[in-house]
Write an enzyme that holds these catalytic residues in place. Structure first.
Site, PDB file in Angstrom:
ATOM      1  N   ASP A  68       0.862  -1.172   0.000  1.00  0.00           N
ATOM      2  CA  ASP A  68       0.000   0.000   0.000  1.00  0.00           C
ATOM      3  C   ASP A  68       0.902   1.227   0.000  1.00  0.00           C
ATOM      4  O   ASP A  68       1.932   1.248   0.679  1.00  0.00           O
ATOM      5  CB  ASP A  68      -0.915   0.008   1.222  1.00  0.00           C
ATOM      6  CG  ASP A  68      -2.160   0.841   0.968  1.00  0.00           C
ATOM      7  OD1 ASP A  68      -2.726   0.749  -0.130  1.00  0.00           O
ATOM      8  OD2 ASP A  68      -2.562   1.600   1.868  1.00  0.00           O
ATOM      9  N   GLY A 148      -0.844   7.413 -11.275  1.00  0.00           N
ATOM     10  CA  GLY A 148      -1.239   8.011  -9.991  1.00  0.00           C
ATOM     11  C   GLY A 148      -0.791   9.466  -9.869  1.00  0.00           C
ATOM     12  O   GLY A 148      -1.066  10.303 -10.731  1.00  0.00           O
TER      13      GLY A 148
HETATM   14  P1  IMP Z   1      -2.677   1.997  -3.548  1.00  0.00           P
HETATM   15  O1  IMP Z   1      -1.389   1.670  -2.847  1.00  0.00           O
HETATM   16  O2  IMP Z   1      -2.890   1.105  -4.734  1.00  0.00           O
HETATM   17  O3  IMP Z   1      -3.834   2.050  -2.606  1.00  0.00           O
HETATM   18  O4  IMP Z   1      -2.470   3.431  -4.185  1.00  0.00           O
HETATM   19  C1  IMP Z   1      -2.712   4.617  -3.490  1.00  0.00           C
HETATM   20  C2  IMP Z   1      -2.804   5.776  -4.431  1.00  0.00           C
HETATM   21  O5  IMP Z   1      -1.488   6.248  -4.694  1.00  0.00           O
HETATM   22  C3  IMP Z   1      -3.435   5.490  -5.787  1.00  0.00           C
HETATM   23  O6  IMP Z   1      -4.130   6.655  -6.181  1.00  0.00           O
HETATM   24  C4  IMP Z   1      -2.254   5.238  -6.682  1.00  0.00           C
HETATM   25  O7  IMP Z   1      -2.526   5.576  -8.028  1.00  0.00           O
HETATM   26  C5  IMP Z   1      -1.220   6.173  -6.077  1.00  0.00           C
HETATM   27  N1  IMP Z   1       0.130   5.616  -6.211  1.00  0.00           N
HETATM   28  C6  IMP Z   1       0.589   4.433  -5.747  1.00  0.00           C
HETATM   29  N2  IMP Z   1       1.881   4.279  -6.075  1.00  0.00           N
HETATM   30  C7  IMP Z   1       2.235   5.399  -6.765  1.00  0.00           C
HETATM   31  C8  IMP Z   1       3.444   5.806  -7.393  1.00  0.00           C
HETATM   32  O8  IMP Z   1       4.473   5.120  -7.398  1.00  0.00           O
HETATM   33  N3  IMP Z   1       3.409   6.998  -8.007  1.00  0.00           N
HETATM   34  C9  IMP Z   1       2.303   7.796  -8.039  1.00  0.00           C
HETATM   35  N4  IMP Z   1       1.159   7.453  -7.482  1.00  0.00           N
HETATM   36  C10 IMP Z   1       1.116   6.254  -6.850  1.00  0.00           C
END
Ligand code: IMP
Length: 199
Positions: A68, A148
Site C-alpha cells: 500500500d 497516480g
Molecule cells: P494503492 O497503494 O494502490 O492504494 O495506491 C494509493 C494511491 O497512490 C493510488 O491513487 C495510486 O494511483 C497512487 N500511487 C501508488 N503508487 C504510486 C506511485 O508510485 N506513483 C504515483 N502514485 C502512486
C-alpha cells in the site's frame, strides 16, 4: 521463486514486474483472472498491505506480496496518506486536481511517497518492508509517464516529476524500488527455507 502480487493496479503491477525481472516471477491477480474486491479501509498503510496480502494468500494459497502506498504532504498534515487512492471519487485525475487546488501556489510543498509491503509466506509468517522517497509537489502537472500522482511529484535533487523521468530512473530511486530491494535481501537470506515454499 514465484510471488502473487495482491494488487489489480496496472501501473503498480508493471513497475513491480520490471523491478523484479530475472529475480522473482511476479504473478498478478489479472494473470490468474482472480476478481477480488478488497475494501482498503485500514487506518494505516501497513493495515491495508496486510489485508490485501492475507486475502489473496487465503484464496490462492501462494506466497503473496501486498503493498500500500500513500503520498504524505506536509502542508496538508500528512494527507492524503493512507487515503491516497480514495482522495476523491474521480480516480487519479480527480485526486491530482484536488491536491493541486488545496496546495495553491503556497511555498511549503514538501512531501514523500511511502510504501509498505507485507510478504505473507504462511498463515503465521508475515514480513514487512518499507520504502520512502522525499520530494515536493509541483505547481502543475508535468509528464506523461508513470501513474497516480507521478505527474505532480518532484523527487528531491531533481527538477522533473516522476512522470517526466525515465522509468528505470524512477524505479532506481522510488519508494517502491527501495522497499523491493529490502524484499530481495530478505529472500536471499531466507532462500533455503523459501525455495520450496514459494515455487
Ligand atoms: P494503492 O497503494 O494502490 O492504494 O495506491 C494509493 C494511491 O497512490 C493510488 O491513487 C495510486 O494511483 C497512487 N500511487 C501508488 N503508487 C504510486 C506511485 O508510485 N506513483 C504515483 N502514485 C502512486
Amino acid at each position: 521463486m514465484k510471488l502473487l502480487l495482491a494488487s489489480r493496479n496496472e501501473g503498480k503491477i508493471r513497475e513491480i514486474k520490471t523491478i523484479t525481472e530475472g529475480r522473482i516471477e511476479i504473478i498478478s491477480p489479472l494473470d490468474l483472472s482472480l476478481e477480488v474486491s478488497i475494501l482498503e479501509n485500514g487506518r494505516s498503510l501497513k493495515a491495508n498491505a496486510i489485508k490485501k496480502a492475507l486475502t489473496y494468500h487465503k484464496i490462492a494459497g501462494m506466497c503473496t506480496l501486498g503493498e500500500d502506498t500513500g503520498l504524505e504532504v506536509d502542508f496538508l498534515g500528512g494527507e492524503p496518506g493512507v487515503h491516497s487512492a480514495r482522495y476523491t471519487n474521480y480516480g487519479d485525475v480527480g485526486n491530482r486536481e484536488k491536491l493541486l487546488k488545496k496546495m495553491g501556489r503556497g511555498e511549503e510543498r514538501t512531501a514523500r511517497f511511502r510504501t509498505v509491503m507485507a510478504l505473507v509466506l504462511g498463515e503465521d509468517w508475515v514480513e514487512f518492508f518499507e520504502g520512502t522517497i522525499e520530494g515536493k509537489i509541483a505547481l502543475e502537472e508535468k509528464g506523461n509517464g508513470g501513474f497516480g500522482y507521478d505527474s505532480i511529484f518532484i523527487p528531491a535533487g531533481y527538477r522533473e516529476t516522476f512522470a517526466e523521468m525515465d522509468e528505470a530512473e524512477k524505479n532506481r530511486i522510488s519508494h517502491r524500488g527501495k522497499a523491493l530491494k529490502k524484499v530481495f535481501g530478505f529472500l536471499e537470506r531466507e532462500w533455503e527455507k523459501l525455495k520450496d515454499l514459494c515455487k
